[in-house]
Enzyme design. Sequence first.
Site, PDB file in Angstrom:
ATOM      1  N   ASP A  19      -6.179   0.538  -3.514  1.00  0.00           N
ATOM      2  CA  ASP A  19      -6.094   0.194  -2.096  1.00  0.00           C
ATOM      3  C   ASP A  19      -7.475  -0.071  -1.489  1.00  0.00           C
ATOM      4  O   ASP A  19      -8.099   0.802  -0.880  1.00  0.00           O
ATOM      5  CB  ASP A  19      -5.365   1.322  -1.351  1.00  0.00           C
ATOM      6  CG  ASP A  19      -5.050   0.939   0.078  1.00  0.00           C
ATOM      7  OD1 ASP A  19      -5.532  -0.121   0.531  1.00  0.00           O
ATOM      8  OD2 ASP A  19      -4.335   1.698   0.742  1.00  0.00           O
ATOM      9  N   ARG A  52       0.802  -1.232   0.000  1.00  0.00           N
ATOM     10  CA  ARG A  52       0.000   0.000   0.000  1.00  0.00           C
ATOM     11  C   ARG A  52       0.829   1.273   0.000  1.00  0.00           C
ATOM     12  O   ARG A  52       0.301   2.349  -0.286  1.00  0.00           O
ATOM     13  CB  ARG A  52      -0.934  -0.021   1.209  1.00  0.00           C
ATOM     14  CG  ARG A  52      -1.881  -1.181   1.144  1.00  0.00           C
ATOM     15  CD  ARG A  52      -2.489  -1.464   2.493  1.00  0.00           C
ATOM     16  NE  ARG A  52      -3.484  -0.493   2.872  1.00  0.00           N
ATOM     17  CZ  ARG A  52      -3.950  -0.366   4.108  1.00  0.00           C
ATOM     18  NH1 ARG A  52      -3.489  -1.132   5.069  1.00  0.00           N
ATOM     19  NH2 ARG A  52      -4.861   0.530   4.389  1.00  0.00           N
ATOM     20  N   GLN A  75      -2.131   3.337  -4.747  1.00  0.00           N
ATOM     21  CA  GLN A  75      -3.200   4.073  -4.031  1.00  0.00           C
ATOM     22  C   GLN A  75      -4.594   3.859  -4.621  1.00  0.00           C
ATOM     23  O   GLN A  75      -5.527   3.599  -3.879  1.00  0.00           O
ATOM     24  CB  GLN A  75      -2.913   5.577  -3.991  1.00  0.00           C
ATOM     25  CG  GLN A  75      -1.488   5.946  -3.620  1.00  0.00           C
ATOM     26  CD  GLN A  75      -1.298   6.144  -2.144  1.00  0.00           C
ATOM     27  OE1 GLN A  75      -1.927   7.001  -1.580  1.00  0.00           O
ATOM     28  NE2 GLN A  75      -0.445   5.358  -1.556  1.00  0.00           N
ATOM     29  N   TYR A 104       2.634  -0.814   8.919  1.00  0.00           N
ATOM     30  CA  TYR A 104       1.787  -1.492   9.893  1.00  0.00           C
ATOM     31  C   TYR A 104       2.462  -1.537  11.265  1.00  0.00           C
ATOM     32  O   TYR A 104       3.658  -1.271  11.393  1.00  0.00           O
ATOM     33  CB  TYR A 104       1.507  -2.931   9.445  1.00  0.00           C
ATOM     34  CG  TYR A 104       0.675  -3.010   8.192  1.00  0.00           C
ATOM     35  CD1 TYR A 104      -0.677  -2.703   8.222  1.00  0.00           C
ATOM     36  CD2 TYR A 104       1.238  -3.384   6.977  1.00  0.00           C
ATOM     37  CE1 TYR A 104      -1.447  -2.774   7.074  1.00  0.00           C
ATOM     38  CE2 TYR A 104       0.475  -3.457   5.826  1.00  0.00           C
ATOM     39  CZ  TYR A 104      -0.870  -3.156   5.887  1.00  0.00           C
ATOM     40  OH  TYR A 104      -1.632  -3.216   4.756  1.00  0.00           O
ATOM     41  N   SER A 137      -7.879   0.326   2.362  1.00  0.00           N
ATOM     42  CA  SER A 137      -8.130   1.702   2.813  1.00  0.00           C
ATOM     43  C   SER A 137      -9.553   2.137   2.497  1.00  0.00           C
ATOM     44  O   SER A 137     -10.218   2.753   3.334  1.00  0.00           O
ATOM     45  CB  SER A 137      -7.145   2.682   2.146  1.00  0.00           C
ATOM     46  OG  SER A 137      -5.880   2.572   2.744  1.00  0.00           O
TER      47      SER A 137
HETATM   48  P1  NAD Z   1      -4.422  -1.691  10.390  1.00  0.00           P
HETATM   49  O1  NAD Z   1      -5.863  -1.912  10.055  1.00  0.00           O
HETATM   50  O2  NAD Z   1      -3.462  -2.791  10.159  1.00  0.00           O
HETATM   51  O3  NAD Z   1      -4.343  -1.298  11.939  1.00  0.00           O
HETATM   52  C1  NAD Z   1      -5.066  -0.220  12.446  1.00  0.00           C
HETATM   53  C2  NAD Z   1      -4.211   0.528  13.418  1.00  0.00           C
HETATM   54  O4  NAD Z   1      -4.048  -0.259  14.601  1.00  0.00           O
HETATM   55  C3  NAD Z   1      -2.817   0.841  12.915  1.00  0.00           C
HETATM   56  O5  NAD Z   1      -2.628   2.241  12.897  1.00  0.00           O
HETATM   57  C4  NAD Z   1      -1.907   0.141  13.909  1.00  0.00           C
HETATM   58  O6  NAD Z   1      -0.711   0.867  14.167  1.00  0.00           O
HETATM   59  C5  NAD Z   1      -2.792   0.079  15.127  1.00  0.00           C
HETATM   60  N1  NAD Z   1      -2.378  -0.906  16.130  1.00  0.00           N
HETATM   61  C6  NAD Z   1      -1.954  -2.177  15.941  1.00  0.00           C
HETATM   62  N2  NAD Z   1      -1.660  -2.751  17.123  1.00  0.00           N
HETATM   63  C7  NAD Z   1      -1.927  -1.824  18.078  1.00  0.00           C
HETATM   64  C8  NAD Z   1      -1.831  -1.848  19.497  1.00  0.00           C
HETATM   65  N3  NAD Z   1      -1.408  -2.900  20.178  1.00  0.00           N
HETATM   66  N4  NAD Z   1      -2.168  -0.711  20.150  1.00  0.00           N
HETATM   67  C9  NAD Z   1      -2.612   0.385  19.480  1.00  0.00           C
HETATM   68  N5  NAD Z   1      -2.716   0.457  18.159  1.00  0.00           N
HETATM   69  C10 NAD Z   1      -2.377  -0.655  17.456  1.00  0.00           C
HETATM   70  O7  NAD Z   1      -3.868  -0.408   9.709  1.00  0.00           O
HETATM   71  P2  NAD Z   1      -4.355   0.330   8.396  1.00  0.00           P
HETATM   72  O8  NAD Z   1      -5.300   1.390   8.761  1.00  0.00           O
HETATM   73  O9  NAD Z   1      -4.812  -0.688   7.402  1.00  0.00           O
HETATM   74  O10 NAD Z   1      -3.054   0.976   7.822  1.00  0.00           O
HETATM   75  C11 NAD Z   1      -1.907   1.116   8.578  1.00  0.00           C
HETATM   76  C12 NAD Z   1      -1.128   2.210   8.002  1.00  0.00           C
HETATM   77  O11 NAD Z   1      -0.618   1.864   6.725  1.00  0.00           O
HETATM   78  C13 NAD Z   1      -1.858   3.509   7.758  1.00  0.00           C
HETATM   79  O12 NAD Z   1      -2.113   4.252   8.863  1.00  0.00           O
HETATM   80  C14 NAD Z   1      -0.882   4.192   6.852  1.00  0.00           C
HETATM   81  O13 NAD Z   1       0.128   4.825   7.554  1.00  0.00           O
HETATM   82  C15 NAD Z   1      -0.310   3.045   6.086  1.00  0.00           C
HETATM   83  N6  NAD Z   1      -0.853   3.169   4.788  1.00  0.00           N
HETATM   84  C16 NAD Z   1      -0.091   3.864   3.930  1.00  0.00           C
HETATM   85  C17 NAD Z   1      -0.566   4.084   2.695  1.00  0.00           C
HETATM   86  C18 NAD Z   1       0.264   4.874   1.776  1.00  0.00           C
HETATM   87  O14 NAD Z   1       1.429   5.058   2.005  1.00  0.00           O
HETATM   88  N7  NAD Z   1      -0.294   5.371   0.762  1.00  0.00           N
HETATM   89  C19 NAD Z   1      -1.791   3.597   2.285  1.00  0.00           C
HETATM   90  C20 NAD Z   1      -2.537   2.869   3.200  1.00  0.00           C
HETATM   91  C21 NAD Z   1      -2.050   2.663   4.461  1.00  0.00           C
END
Ligand code: NAD
Length: 379
Positions: free
Chosen positions: A129, A120, A126, A227, A132
Amino acid sequence: MKVSVVKETAPGERRVALVPEVVSKLRTAGLDVDVEAGAGDRSWFTDDGYAEAGAGIVSRSEALAADVVLMVGKPDAATLVQLRSGQVLIGMLSPLTDPDLAQALATAGVTAISLDMLPRTLPRAQPMDALSSQANIAGYKAALIAAAEYGRFFPLLITAAGTARPARVLVLGTGVAGLQAIGTARRLGAVVSAYDVRPETRSEAESVGATFIELSTIGPASGDGGYARELTEDERLAQQQELAGHIARHDVVITTAQVPGRRPPLLVTEDALKAMPAGSVIVDMGASPLGGNVAGSEPGQTVVTDNGVTIVGAAGLPSTMPTAASAMYARNITALLLSLISDGALALDGDDELLAGVIVTRDGAIVHPALSHTNQPEA
Ligand code: NAD
């Protein structure tokens, strides 16, 4: 080349992998599109709408005969046996948590492409995704569910009958879903705090209006690919204990924490629940058959603890907004599919980073590096 869409079979699933808007796009790119009759019914996309966009409306077995079969989720056993060698299946196949399905697809000779394995952070990924797009919907809906379950107002209200203070909402996990939950709760007027184990999310949480909470007993836990990593036992206990104090000071908690391929981390323990006042509400987006972010949460169910805390096991939220979720998913899967087409045929160049990230099985074997330990030919 023929691309098809089948009706989803998972219980409660209302989404569909293509909507009429993108059928026209695929046809312009030279693809034939077949849609199983009724595939879009549960998300309010009619057969007539697909037909007007140029799709053929066909039976399930005809749809399953296409060169490329598109789905939202995973094929069930009855669908699996109808797939044939050389076919391509694209969906959110969760191969990390369901390696048996990956093995079955490999054995059937199907090329399986899983949108939930997309790298991602690649800029060109993007528009594809789906994690997201669906997490955005889930985060929005989680905040609405919390507001609907809560016995008081979210906003500050000054009325002739007195003043209502704004609700204090805590969002645990500030990934895509958490940020949308923060923004939605804020728009409803709540005062929002947030916490994540990845400190780099602080500025994002603050930019959508939350106060970020830092825990003193646990350090950063960022993993690969944007992640979180799984916490050690000591970190987990320290986090649970320190979070409990914060949880008790909030009226509403929305939990969204996930670690790829693992059971969702337990953030709200039984002791933390006992310290919450009656009338508090928790929406657990991590609720799963393996357990969720909240002790005692049950996927798809709402339970009330002995001390009056309502816990909503909010599994499958994107499917509760099926029209928006299908439209977004359809754009994601179409972007991926069109990126794979060259001269009207699929060009699966395994050296490409994006492609190598999403291809799970090929030529009768599991080829994804994250699953290489399961890459055993079946006896
Ligand atoms: P996810 O669904 O895997 O997890 C949700 C959130 O839970 C994450 O922010 C993670 O840090 C948090 N988490 C996990 N264990 C935890 C714990 N023990 N205590 C508290 N929080 C905890 O995450 P997601 O929303 O699918 O995506 C993660 C990240 O990936 C996004 O926030 C973003 O930074 C990144 N991402 C980047 C892009 C990009 O670069 N374009 C696109 C999509 C996502």
